[in-house]
Motif scaffolding. Structure first.
Motif, short mmCIF file in Angstrom:
data_model
loop_
_atom_site.label_atom_id
_atom_site.label_comp_id
_atom_site.label_asym_id
_atom_site.label_seq_id
_atom_site.Cartn_x
_atom_site.Cartn_y
_atom_site.Cartn_z
N LEU A 133 0.83 -1.22 0.00
CA LEU A 133 0.00 0.00 0.00
C LEU A 133 0.86 1.26 0.00
N THR A 219 -4.38 7.06 2.04
CA THR A 219 -4.51 6.58 0.66
C THR A 219 -5.04 5.15 0.61
N GLY A 220 -5.05 4.46 1.73
CA GLY A 220 -5.56 3.11 1.72
C GLY A 220 -5.92 2.65 3.12
N GLN A 238 -14.96 0.95 0.33
CA GLN A 238 -14.76 1.85 -0.80
C GLN A 238 -13.71 1.26 -1.72
N GLN A 239 -14.13 0.98 -2.92
CA GLN A 239 -13.23 0.32 -3.86
C GLN A 239 -11.99 1.15 -4.14
N GLY A 240 -10.87 0.46 -4.19
CA GLY A 240 -9.62 1.16 -4.47
C GLY A 240 -8.95 1.66 -3.20
N ARG A 241 -9.73 1.91 -2.15
CA ARG A 241 -9.14 2.39 -0.89
C ARG A 241 -9.14 1.32 0.20
N ASP A 242 -10.27 0.64 0.35
CA ASP A 242 -10.42 -0.30 1.48
C ASP A 242 -10.16 -1.74 1.05
N HIS A 243 -9.43 -2.45 1.88
CA HIS A 243 -9.12 -3.86 1.60
C HIS A 243 -9.44 -4.68 2.83
#
Ligand code: PRX
Length: 656
Positions: A133, A219-220, A238-243
């Motif tokens: 990340l 940013t992530g 939130q796609q692209g930010r949250d994993h």
């Protein structure tokens, strides 16, 4: 003088009370023996250098122990090590990989056992996930999680790659989280969907989302899934930010070599409230902090290889950092980590855990002890607590009644009690008994730790002779001391180093008795001044809870046109006791009898609860606002907002 008042009370306790010398078996087996004091006092810097060589594993040995340009200290500055390697890898390398690091218990009853070998795998995977990340050495990572083992894994993953963590207590609201993220300019947030507390699931991710809306540096984020099957609710990502942690981390390589870090690499920031509204980001660095954590954990808790140790703090506070993560793991200890509250499903939860896991050492706060007292002895009595060998207390002065109850009811009359005084800023325990050395007195934190120099000074900074009281200072630098306030060196100097030039000012009042024992009097701002007599709030509280019908009490000073300040007492009665005017009268008399007529509360109010921070500290500031009938100050750290309204709605008939 407050000191004299408190002194009278202390002498009363001592005259009435026993002292507790260590028993022969504890003395014979203790990790720290009496010689340690002399060794440290003879040459403190050499003492710390020797301890640093013995306790820590270095990549590059240091040659300089201390550079001290007051108030900025650099310890072991040219040395290099990795904190995560010290807490995990070296135990596995020494063949102790199968040793349990954590016995984790979720509040609903789910369990996990994590060995040091497993911890090593998870820390490396998580470190690789952070790298993926974009986190690199020197970055800050915010952590906002419930009490799951992944919180320790996340902290160690940061340490492994030289990123600093900033753990934010999971009970804080979004604004507090955002303030802390923004002050530190954290790049990544590690959080969870929620956790279990008091029998239900609390959502964290919506709060994290709210905070991230106003945290442009993020940013992530990594989100640990804690929700169990059967617990309703959905977590928005939130796609692209949250994993999801469970998607991102397991797929990482298990190989992430620990990098050698400079001794003074920033290890973490931990925010704590000061006298202004803006919380202070207390800075701790790597080697010195770890040394303080490891040495004190070894000496004060007398940890043995087969012990099961339990620090019941939340990792969101300094106690959790030093005595759940860094100290015990540096020492390769086996611990209990419990997710929930002591009353769920019933008030014997802790005691059943102790019985089942044969816990040897328990460390908690006096507030918890008093809550247990209030619930009655039947809960601990239901369980076999004979595995307990040592009990610790932290966070606030412990009144002698609670100390004695803790020892007799929980400790079976056998266990030493270590009342440990320290602060977010000191990093590790600074004043405490050593269990194999110190004769304890209920209510006293006893003596400064080896290598720590504490003094009690008067308003002009002059050391007060034994028998007197004043302000607590630390007069020499120590390895785990704070290195500053993040982004605000001026505030660092002003807050801690300007009041008594040359010394660290702790903000606490203290008294030493004729034998040199330290008795903490509480924060200096909690001292009242009644008719030019200064009286510590703790002194009056102690007298109130000494009454067998009182469960808990908090005392503040209220402005008074005649006497300067008047004592205002908030009292929680034990179950089944009726709150009558007669009893209020009796209680005032009880206080007067205990510590003199001057300490008789002018205002006394029975309340169902007290306003506390989520870490369990009574918010006297709010009580002072209530007592003065003025608008409330900052309530963001208040655990239960309703408490204040309940109290305010019936402040009427308190005066006598
Ligand atoms: O007033 C002292 C009190 O807690 C303050 C530090 O709070 P914090 O940074 O949140 O850290 C708490 C956990 C270490 C101190 O200034 N305090 C802490 N331990 C004790 C104590 N007061 C009396 N006795 C103690 N054992």
């Amino acid at each position: 003088m407050a000191e004299e008042q408190r002194g009278d009370a202390i002498e009363t306790f001592q005259a009435a009370g026993e002292t507790f010398p260590p028993d022969a078996a504890t003395v014979a087996a203790a990790n720290a023996q009496a010689e340690i004091y002399a060794r440290a006092a003879a040459d403190p810097v050499a003492f710390w250098a020797a301890e640093a060589r013995e306790r820590l594993t270095w990549r590059k040995p240091f040659t300089k122990t201390l550079e001290w340009e007051l108030p900025f200290a650099r310890w072991f500055d040219d040395g290099e090590l990795n904190v995560a390697e010290n807490c995990v890898d070296r135990h596995v390398a020494a063949g102790r990989g199968e040793k349990v690091a954590f016995h984790w218990i979720g509040e609903p009853g789910d369990r996990r056992t994590i060995t040091y070998a497993e911890l090593l795998v998870e820390v490396q995977r998580t470190a690789n996930a952070l790298k993926g990340l974009g986190v690199t050495r020197g970055d800050r990572v915010a952590i906002y999680m419930p009490m799951v083992p992944e919180v320790a894994i996340a902290m160690l993953a940061c340490a492994r790659i030289g990123a600093a963590h900033s753990v934010v207590f999971s009970g804080f609201p979004a604004s507090a989280l955002a303030d802390r993220i923004n002050d530190a300019e954290a790049k990544v947030l590690i959080t969870a969907d929620g956790g279990y507390r008091k029998g239900s699931f609390f959502e964290l991710k919506p709060i994290a989302d709210e905070a991230m809306k106003s945290s442009p540096s993020i940013t992530g984020s990594i989100v640990y899934r804690r929700r169990q099957p059967g617990t309703p609710g959905e977590t928005a990502m939130q796609q692209g930010r949250d994993h999801w942690w469970q998607d991102l981390v397991p797929q990482q390589s298990t190989d992430c070599p620990a990098e050698a870090m400079p001794a003074e690499q920033l290890l973490f920031l931990l925010y704590t409230s000061g006298t202004t509204a803006k919380p202070k980001g207390i800075m701790h660095t790597s080697a010195g902090y770890l040394l303080g954590a490891a040495l004190t954990h070894h000496a004060v808790f007398d940890i043995k290889p087969d012990d099961v140790y339990w620090c019941a703090a939340d990792v969101g506070w300094i106690t959790g950092h030093t005595y759940i993560v860094y100290g015990p793991l540096a020492n390769g200890a086996t611990q209990v980590m419990y997710e929930g509250t002591p009353d769920t499903p019933s008030w014997d939860r802790w005691w059943s855990i102790i019985e089942e896991l044969k816990v040897n050492i328990l460390y908690c706060a006096p507030t918890a002890i008093r809550a247990f007292m209030r619930q009655g002895e039947e809960h601990p009595r239901k369980h076999d607590l004979s595995s307990l060998r040592l009990l610790g207390s932290v966070g606030e002065p412990i009144n002698p009644e609670a100390w004695l109850w803790y020892r007799s009811v929980i400790g079976g009359g056998r266990t030493p009690i270590v009342d440990t005084w320290w602060q977010t800023e000191t990093g590790s325990i600074a004043i405490s008994p050593l269990p194999g050395v110190t004769t304890t007195k209920p209510g006293s934190a006893t003596f400064a730790m080896p290598g720590i120099a504490a003094d009690v000074v008067d308003a002009s900074g002059k050391s007060v002779p034994l028998g007197g009281g004043g302000f607590l200072t630390l007069t020499q630098p120590w390895p785990s001391m704070l290195r500053g306030i993040w982004g605000d060196p001026a505030r660092f100097k002003e807050t801690y180093w300007s009041r008594f030039p040359g010394s660290y000012f702790a903000g606490d009042g203290a008294r030493r008795d004729e034998e040199g024992y330290f008795w903490l009097l509480g924060r200096v701002d909690d001292v009242m001044n009644v008719s030019a007599h200064r009286i510590s709030t703790i002194e009056v509280e102690s007298a109130l809870v000494d009454h067998h019908n009182v469960a808990e009490a908090a005392v503040v000073g209220k402005n008074d046109p005649l006497t300067g300040q008047a004592i205002f007492a908030f009292v929680i009665l034990k179950k089944g006791v009726e709150a009558t005017d007669e009893f209020a009268h009796e209680l005032r008399g009880h206080v007067a009898k205990q510590i003199g007529a001057i300490a008789r509360p002018k205002f006394l109010l029975f309340v169902p609860d007290l306003p506390k921070t989520r870490s369990g500290k009574i918010m006297r500031r709010l009580l002072r606002d209530i007592a003065e009938g003025r608008a409330l100050g900052d309530v963001t750290t208040l655990a239960d907002g309703g408490v204040v309204d309940t109290i305010r709605s019936n402040t009427g008939a308190a005066e006598e």
